[in-house]
Design a protein around this motif. Structure first.
Motif, PDB file in Angstrom:
ATOM      1  N   GLN A   3       0.832  -1.206   0.000  1.00  0.00           N
ATOM      2  CA  GLN A   3       0.000   0.000   0.000  1.00  0.00           C
ATOM      3  C   GLN A   3       0.866   1.256   0.000  1.00  0.00           C
ATOM      4  N   GLU A   4       1.972   1.234   0.737  1.00  0.00           N
ATOM      5  CA  GLU A   4       2.876   2.386   0.781  1.00  0.00           C
ATOM      6  C   GLU A   4       3.535   2.609  -0.575  1.00  0.00           C
ATOM      7  N   GLU A   6       2.313   1.770  -3.467  1.00  0.00           N
ATOM      8  CA  GLU A   6       1.279   2.271  -4.376  1.00  0.00           C
ATOM      9  C   GLU A   6       0.989   3.744  -4.104  1.00  0.00           C
ATOM     10  N   ASP A  28      -4.932   9.585   2.697  1.00  0.00           N
ATOM     11  CA  ASP A  28      -4.243   8.293   2.831  1.00  0.00           C
ATOM     12  C   ASP A  28      -2.861   8.493   3.438  1.00  0.00           C
ATOM     13  N   ASN A  32      -1.480   6.998   7.050  1.00  0.00           N
ATOM     14  CA  ASN A  32      -0.251   6.203   7.143  1.00  0.00           C
ATOM     15  C   ASN A  32       0.717   6.800   8.158  1.00  0.00           C
TER      16      ASN A  32
END
Length: 335
Positions: A3-4, A6, A28, A32
């Protein structure tokens, strides 16, 4: 971790294309950062944006970089993390820079290559809207990359090329035999030539064009820029381009130019090479349904049939996914 990666990739593509700050996934990022005290994500984003090699060589405007870094600092300071020296040092360096009325925008290609454009920061500049990249050009470039077989080893004529995004993307991914950019505004043509050179291409000279015609094939894609006025170009001039495929993006936006556009498309449809007319594809952002419907009506009157190309799902470039963009495949009814 995925996810990071992306998220970093999203920031990279959005920043290099100098999209509005509202286009970034700030929520987002904040989530994070709140879930982890590790500063590696911020450092990665910094390296993939303001410190990216493309940004160092062909940067977006100074104002844009300042605003982006300010927002990045706000998100960092909203967490309990320690101050990040690299972030503040980069911001201080940008604050010392002088701004310009022009900026670079870079679009990453699937091959790892990129298209970089020098654009005007104003929507209307020098009396034209052709000095910036419009969304249908990005959409058409995506579609062309996904259908590279249509362009490989063929002669392509682009109407209303603007500053060159679609054509440069095609030339870097699909290897056409020849690509002919065209427009009619002198400032647009000047900027277009600069962007072609900026991306490592050389325009074909008249001598090279003659040799290519007499002794085909020559290696590599030949690039040409044509001053093409839709109201005055003749069928003979269009025939001389020897185009196998004709494309255009965001040329259906003003009711006053629709008749001129349809006239040139009609002339193109009447040109035959080996008994066949060129394939024609026109991409449009449907801002005003009445204007778009007028274009389709005038095509019908001119005996030009059309069908909507199915939308593609693979998004390569950052643009408003909620925009209504269509590609029409045009053909004469007797073909």
């Amino acid at each position: 971790m995925e996810q990071e990666r992306e998220l970093c990739s999203s920031f990279e593509r959005t920043f290099l294309a100098a999209k509005p700050l509202s286009s970034f996934r700030w929520a987002d990022l904040k989530q994070n950062l709140e879930n982890s005290s590790d500063t590696r994500l911020l450092l990665d984003i910094l390296k993939m944006t303001v410190l990216h090699p493309l940004c160092r060589e062909h940067p977006p405007s100074v104002k844009y970089r300042r605003l982006f870094l300010s927002e990045l600092i706000k998100k960092h300071e909203s967490t309990a993390s320690e101050p990040l020296d690299e972030l503040y040092e980069t911001f201080a360096a940008v604050l010392r820079m002088e701004d310009s009325t022009l900026c670079h925008k870079s679009y990453l290609l699937p091959s790892g290559n990129s298209v970089t454009l020098l654009e005007s920061m104003a929507m209307i500049s020098q009396g034209t809207t052709g000095l910036i990249t419009w969304e249908a050009a990005l959409y058409l470039a995506e579609w062309a990359i996904g259908n590279s077989h249509l362009f490989t080893d063929r002669t392509v004529l682009e109407l209303g090329s603007g500053i060159g995004l679609t054509g440069l993307a095609i030339c870097k991914t699909s290897k056409p035999k020849k690509y002919i950019f065209s427009d009619c505004h002198p400032h647009v043509l000047q900027q277009l030539r600069k962007n072609i050179q900026l991306n490592g291409f050389l325009l074909e000279t008249e001598e090279q064009a003659t040799r290519r015609a007499e002794h085909p094939p020559m290696a590599g894609t030949a690039l040409a820029v044509l001053d093409l006025d839709w109201d005055s170009v003749s069928a003979e001039q269009l025939k001389e381009t020897a185009a196998d495929i004709v494309i255009a993006a965001d040329v259906v936006y003003d009711p006053q130019i629709i008749l001129s556009l349809v006239c040139v498309l009609q002339r193109i449809s009447n040109v035959r090479r080996n008994g066949r007319a060129a394939e024609v594809f026109v991409a449009s952002t449907v801002r005003n349904p009445e204007t778009y419907h007028q274009f389709q009506t005038e095509l019908n009157k001119a005996g030009i049939a059309w069908e909507v190309i199915p939308g593609h799902t693979k998004t390569l470039f950052p643009y408003d996914l909620d925009s209504s963009i269509e590609i029409l495949n045009l053909f004469t009814k007797h073909d």
